[in-house]
Design a protein around this motif. Structure first.
Motif, PDB file in Angstrom:
ATOM      1  N   ASP A  54       0.831  -1.203   0.000  1.00  0.00           N
ATOM      2  CA  ASP A  54       0.000   0.000   0.000  1.00  0.00           C
ATOM      3  C   ASP A  54       0.866   1.255   0.000  1.00  0.00           C
ATOM      4  O   ASP A  54       0.582   2.206  -0.722  1.00  0.00           O
ATOM      5  CB  ASP A  54      -0.932   0.015   1.217  1.00  0.00           C
ATOM      6  N   ASN A  55       1.928   1.224   0.812  1.00  0.00           N
ATOM      7  CA  ASN A  55       2.831   2.383   0.860  1.00  0.00           C
ATOM      8  C   ASN A  55       3.525   2.592  -0.477  1.00  0.00           C
ATOM      9  O   ASN A  55       3.663   3.722  -0.939  1.00  0.00           O
ATOM     10  CB  ASN A  55       3.872   2.215   1.964  1.00  0.00           C
ATOM     11  N   ARG A  56       3.981   1.503  -1.092  1.00  0.00           N
ATOM     12  CA  ARG A  56       4.626   1.626  -2.401  1.00  0.00           C
ATOM     13  C   ARG A  56       3.654   2.154  -3.434  1.00  0.00           C
ATOM     14  O   ARG A  56       4.001   3.011  -4.242  1.00  0.00           O
ATOM     15  CB  ARG A  56       5.183   0.279  -2.852  1.00  0.00           C
ATOM     16  N   ARG A  57       2.417   1.649  -3.397  1.00  0.00           N
ATOM     17  CA  ARG A  57       1.402   2.111  -4.349  1.00  0.00           C
ATOM     18  C   ARG A  57       1.125   3.591  -4.135  1.00  0.00           C
ATOM     19  O   ARG A  57       1.042   4.369  -5.076  1.00  0.00           O
ATOM     20  CB  ARG A  57       0.116   1.303  -4.198  1.00  0.00           C
ATOM     21  N   TRP A  58       1.010   4.002  -2.864  1.00  0.00           N
ATOM     22  CA  TRP A  58       0.766   5.410  -2.561  1.00  0.00           C
ATOM     23  C   TRP A  58       1.949   6.255  -3.016  1.00  0.00           C
ATOM     24  O   TRP A  58       1.760   7.332  -3.584  1.00  0.00           O
ATOM     25  CB  TRP A  58       0.527   5.581  -1.069  1.00  0.00           C
ATOM     26  N   ASP A  59       3.185   5.772  -2.761  1.00  0.00           N
ATOM     27  CA  ASP A  59       4.379   6.502  -3.198  1.00  0.00           C
ATOM     28  C   ASP A  59       4.413   6.628  -4.715  1.00  0.00           C
ATOM     29  O   ASP A  59       4.758   7.692  -5.242  1.00  0.00           O
ATOM     30  CB  ASP A  59       5.649   5.803  -2.699  1.00  0.00           C
TER      31      ASP A  59
END
Length: 113
Positions: A54-59
């Protein structure tokens, strides 16, 4: 006969209760309990891979938005620079026309005198 009926009734109730307990035990099989506990752990564990994804997708989305914003900024900046060049050209033309007009006025004054 009353005692025999009570013993039979009590035995039947006991067997029924055991049957229900076996059914409930089968319902809560270790695999089911394990998957439920894993789901709970995944939901509340702060460092799991789902959060990382999720963090990678948000980044990635944030980076893409920043890139889009940067491109829009650069496009708008180029448009403004082009407009500035056009205005400079127009100003040069106006200056040249003003000089020509002043020169024509001087000639007219010289011719009249």
């Amino acid at each position: 006969m009353n005692r025999y009926t009570c013993v039979l009734l009590l035995g039947t109730l006991t067997m029924t209760t055991m049957a229900h307990a076996d059914a409930l035990d089968g319902l809560f099989d270790n695999a089911i309990v394990g998957s439920i506990s894993q789901a709970i752990n995944d939901a509340y564990k702060p460092g799991d891979s789902r959060d990382d994804n999720d963090n990678r997708r948000w980044d990635d989305e944030n980076q893409r938005r920043n890139d889009d914003d940067r491109r829009q900024y650069e496009d708008r900046h180029r448009q403004l620079e082009e407009r500035r060049r056009q205005l400079d050209d127009q100003q040069r033309q106006l200056d040249q026309q003003r000089r020509q007009l002043e020169e024509d006025e001087r000639r007219l004054d010289d011719d009249f005198r």
